[in-house]
Design an enzyme around this catalytic site. Structure first.
Site, PDB file in Angstrom:
ATOM      1  N   ARG A 135      29.454  37.157  85.307  1.00 36.68           N
ATOM      2  CA  ARG A 135      29.598  38.295  86.189  1.00 36.68           C
ATOM      3  C   ARG A 135      28.324  39.101  86.721  1.00 36.68           C
ATOM      4  O   ARG A 135      28.230  40.886  86.130  1.00 36.68           O
ATOM      5  CB  ARG A 135      30.245  39.226  84.858  1.00 36.68           C
ATOM      6  CG  ARG A 135      31.756  38.745  84.340  1.00 36.68           C
ATOM      7  CD  ARG A 135      33.278  38.533  85.003  1.00 36.68           C
ATOM      8  NE  ARG A 135      33.900  38.093  84.669  1.00 36.68           N
ATOM      9  CZ  ARG A 135      34.314  36.807  84.751  1.00 36.68           C
ATOM     10  NH1 ARG A 135      33.714  36.383  84.967  1.00 36.68           N
ATOM     11  NH2 ARG A 135      35.755  36.477  83.844  1.00 36.68           N
TER      12      ARG A 135
ATOM     13  N   SER B  11      39.098  46.375  83.171  1.00 43.03           N
ATOM     14  CA  SER B  11      38.107  46.402  82.026  1.00 43.03           C
ATOM     15  C   SER B  11      37.046  46.656  81.639  1.00 43.03           C
ATOM     16  O   SER B  11      36.021  47.049  82.466  1.00 43.03           O
ATOM     17  CB  SER B  11      37.478  45.125  81.902  1.00 43.03           C
ATOM     18  OG  SER B  11      39.061  43.895  81.699  1.00 43.03           O
TER      19      SER B  11
ATOM     20  N   GLU C 226      31.143  47.534  82.252  1.00 44.73           N
ATOM     21  CA  GLU C 226      31.782  46.654  83.632  1.00 44.73           C
ATOM     22  C   GLU C 226      31.752  47.431  84.714  1.00 44.73           C
ATOM     23  O   GLU C 226      31.059  47.130  85.599  1.00 44.73           O
ATOM     24  CB  GLU C 226      33.071  46.303  83.406  1.00 44.73           C
ATOM     25  CG  GLU C 226      33.219  44.846  84.279  1.00 44.73           C
ATOM     26  CD  GLU C 226      34.553  43.972  84.641  1.00 44.73           C
ATOM     27  OE1 GLU C 226      34.804  43.507  83.305  1.00 44.73           O
ATOM     28  OE2 GLU C 226      34.843  44.631  85.549  1.00 44.73           O
TER      29      GLU C 226
HETATM   30  P1  NAP Z   1      41.621  37.067  77.992  1.00 43.57           P
HETATM   31  O1  NAP Z   1      41.687  35.780  78.564  1.00 43.57           O
HETATM   32  O2  NAP Z   1      42.666  37.226  77.094  1.00 43.57           O
HETATM   33  O3  NAP Z   1      39.678  36.175  77.507  1.00 43.57           O
HETATM   34  C1  NAP Z   1      39.291  37.181  76.643  1.00 43.57           C
HETATM   35  C2  NAP Z   1      37.913  35.890  76.139  1.00 43.57           C
HETATM   36  O4  NAP Z   1      38.221  35.121  76.439  1.00 43.57           O
HETATM   37  C3  NAP Z   1      37.181  35.928  77.959  1.00 43.57           C
HETATM   38  O5  NAP Z   1      35.889  36.433  77.730  1.00 43.57           O
HETATM   39  C4  NAP Z   1      37.503  34.843  78.458  1.00 43.57           C
HETATM   40  O6  NAP Z   1      36.413  34.015  79.166  1.00 43.57           O
HETATM   41  C5  NAP Z   1      37.307  34.217  77.044  1.00 43.57           C
HETATM   42  N1  NAP Z   1      38.319  32.752  77.140  1.00 43.57           N
HETATM   43  C6  NAP Z   1      39.747  32.904  77.518  1.00 43.57           C
HETATM   44  N2  NAP Z   1      40.136  31.180  77.087  1.00 43.57           N
HETATM   45  C7  NAP Z   1      38.674  30.677  77.544  1.00 43.57           C
HETATM   46  C8  NAP Z   1      39.155  29.018  77.820  1.00 43.57           C
HETATM   47  N3  NAP Z   1      40.081  28.492  78.298  1.00 43.57           N
HETATM   48  N4  NAP Z   1      37.592  28.449  78.709  1.00 43.57           N
HETATM   49  C9  NAP Z   1      36.400  29.386  77.915  1.00 43.57           C
HETATM   50  N5  NAP Z   1      36.651  31.675  78.730  1.00 43.57           N
HETATM   51  C10 NAP Z   1      38.042  31.289  77.520  1.00 43.57           C
HETATM   52  O7  NAP Z   1      40.925  38.090  79.295  1.00 43.57           O
HETATM   53  P2  NAP Z   1      41.557  39.525  79.412  1.00 43.57           P
HETATM   54  O8  NAP Z   1      40.905  40.531  79.189  1.00 43.57           O
HETATM   55  O9  NAP Z   1      43.223  39.788  79.725  1.00 43.57           O
HETATM   56  O10 NAP Z   1      41.263  39.145  81.056  1.00 43.57           O
HETATM   57  C11 NAP Z   1      41.945  38.739  81.898  1.00 43.57           C
HETATM   58  C12 NAP Z   1      41.038  37.571  82.982  1.00 43.57           C
HETATM   59  O11 NAP Z   1      40.333  38.640  83.973  1.00 43.57           O
HETATM   60  C13 NAP Z   1      39.778  36.965  82.163  1.00 43.57           C
HETATM   61  O12 NAP Z   1      39.479  35.385  82.371  1.00 43.57           O
HETATM   62  C14 NAP Z   1      38.548  37.760  82.273  1.00 43.57           C
HETATM   63  O13 NAP Z   1      37.081  37.023  82.547  1.00 43.57           O
HETATM   64  C15 NAP Z   1      39.169  38.665  83.335  1.00 43.57           C
HETATM   65  N6  NAP Z   1      38.317  39.124  84.248  1.00 43.57           N
HETATM   66  C16 NAP Z   1      37.106  39.486  85.364  1.00 43.57           C
HETATM   67  C17 NAP Z   1      36.954  40.861  85.432  1.00 43.57           C
HETATM   68  C18 NAP Z   1      35.968  40.822  86.005  1.00 43.57           C
HETATM   69  O14 NAP Z   1      35.373  39.577  86.490  1.00 43.57           O
HETATM   70  N7  NAP Z   1      35.065  41.926  86.877  1.00 43.57           N
HETATM   71  C19 NAP Z   1      37.476  41.764  84.966  1.00 43.57           C
HETATM   72  C20 NAP Z   1      38.650  42.009  84.009  1.00 43.57           C
HETATM   73  C21 NAP Z   1      39.284  41.107  83.409  1.00 43.57           C
HETATM   74  P3  NAP Z   1      36.099  35.159  80.675  1.00 43.57           P
HETATM   75  O15 NAP Z   1      35.584  36.162  81.338  1.00 43.57           O
HETATM   76  O16 NAP Z   1      34.715  33.999  81.171  1.00 43.57           O
HETATM   77  O17 NAP Z   1      37.086  34.839  81.574  1.00 43.57           O
END
Ligand code: NAP
Length: 363
Positions: free
Chosen positions: A167, A244, A343
């Site tokens: 990020r 987020s 963020e």
């Molecule tokens: P989520 O899927 O509940 O995941 C929460 C956290 O767990 C995140 O840090 C995710 O890593 C990590 N995680 C879950 N499974 C994983 C695996 N198999 N290996 C490594 N890390 C794992 O999160 P959420 O808030 O509902 O968001 C869904 C996805 O959208 C996530 O990937 C989140 O990062 C992404 N997102 C990105 C942005 C952005 O780029 N600005 C904004 C909002 C949400 P990661 O963060 O590395 O995925």
């Protein structure tokens, strides 16, 4: 002769998904590289600050408005063609990111399907190296095209010069506020990736998808995101947010090992990250520190479906939004000693002390 003529006193709230904040002193919409260069010169000649926005989905605007010139980068245009085993795409910074993903998926390209449903424009994606469900935009970027705000010069950054990390990129760190991204070039693959995120594997299994095509993964991701109110929908008040609000923190292993004791024995999900560090979900920390879905703080609140989405419940001020963010960050620092990083981008807050606390990284 410059054709750039900004408009005075334009309200910004309606140009953001969060829907808070005051007016830009001057405002202009930019639809070409030349236009971007003219706007840089306009602001430079008058020595006024220049604030750049795009889709407005990741931006909090201050109630006091934004001094100087605010520009919305709206450069259009998509070119898409297979070149051997690579689907090459070039897109203007103002192209809707999800529309590009839909085109890539329809053409059979892999590498962006997990990034479906992310709001905002193409030009914003490299800034924070947008990622979801194990994919990051840096995995498919070939080059980022930008204009140097100071000199007006057009510059191309090949992938290796973008300094991408989790990020993060040079456009959000060392070169923050130096360049305006005007376009991005991508290369998508022909082969499917491996999907390991439990939410996604569960959703694909529930849809009885065993050998997915890119469209199957896109539909699964959109389904998950909609269920969490993370696809912008004017009829869903949970989506009146800046997405987020906090990054998932990457912390030292020693700090992570103390978390279960501080959480009364509960063990957080932990994922290996860069340099031997550990990534922990921000939502887990917030919930154990007393924040919760549906939390109400005046006209601000937390989405009933996603702990990380701070929402405008209707008529909120930016002060209410920021105060809730400060409250949540404070709770997590006090309970766990971990400092969450916001963020979204912030505009017009000047030297507001709450911003200093919110942006503070070390915990
Ligand atoms: P989520 O899927 O509940 O995941 C929460 C956290 O767990 C995140 O840090 C995710 O890593 C990590 N995680 C879950 N499974 C994983 C695996 N198999 N290996 C490594 N890390 C794992 O999160 P959420 O808030 O509902 O968001 C869904 C996805 O959208 C996530 O990937 C989140 O990062 C992404 N997102 C990105 C942005 C952005 O780029 N600005 C904004 C909002 C949400 P990661 O963060 O590395 O995925």
């Amino acid at each position: 002769m410059s054709s750039f003529t900004p408009v005075p006193a334009v309200g910004l709230a309606s140009l953001t998904t969060l829907g808070v904040g005051g007016a830009a002193q001057w405002f202009g919409t930019l639809t070409s590289v030349a236009h971007v260069q003219e706007a840089c010169a306009w602001a430079g000649d008058r020595r006024v600050p220049l604030t750049v926005m795009a889709g407005g989905s990741n931006l909090v605007v201050s109630d006091r408005g934004v001094q100087g010139l605010v520009v919305r980068v709206a450069i259009p245009g998509v070119q898409l063609a297979w070149d051997g085993r690579v689907l090459r795409a070039g897109a203007g910074a103002g192209v809707c990111w999800d529309a590009l993903v839909a085109e890539v998926v329809a053409a059979g390209g892999w590498g962006a399907e997990c990034l479906s449903g992310i709001p905002g424009s193409v030009g914003a994606t490299p800034v924070q190296n947008v990622g979801a469900y194990g994919q990051e935009v840096s995995q498919v970027i070939e080059a980022v095209e930008a204009v140097d705000r100071g000199t007006g010069e057009a510059v191309t950054f090949p992938l290796g010069e973008c300094v991408f990390a989790y990020r993060a990129s040079r456009f959000r760190s060392a070169d923050r506020d130096r360049y305006i991204i005007v376009g991005v070039r991508f290369g998508f693959g022909r082969e499917a990736g491996a999907y390991t995120y439990p939410d996604l594997t569960r959703e694909l299994a529930a849809r009885h998808v065993q050998r997915p095509v890119p469209g199957d993964v896109r539909e699964a991701v959109l389904g998950i995101r909609r269920a969490k109110s993370m696809v912008v929908d004017p009829t869903d008040p949970n989506t009146r947010s800046a997405g987020s609000f906090f990054l998932n923190p990457v912390i030292d292993r020693a700090v992570a090992e103390r978390l279960p004791e501080l959480a009364g024995g509960e063990i957080p999900p932990m994922f290996p990250a860069e340099s031997g560090r550990v990534k922990v979900p921000a939502a887990w920390l917030i919930e154990r520190a007393g924040g919760h879905r549906g939390m109400v703080a005046g006209r601000a609140g937390i989405s009933t479906r996603h702990t990380l989405a701070i929402i405008n419940r209707g008529g909120a001020t930016s002060d209410e939004i920021v105060d809730l963010a400060v409250n949540l960050k404070r709770r997590v620092v006090d309970r766990f000693g971990v400092s969450l990083t916001p963020e979204p981008m912030f505009a017009g807050f000047g030297d507001d002390a709450r911003m200093t606390f919110l942006q503070k990284v070390e915990g």
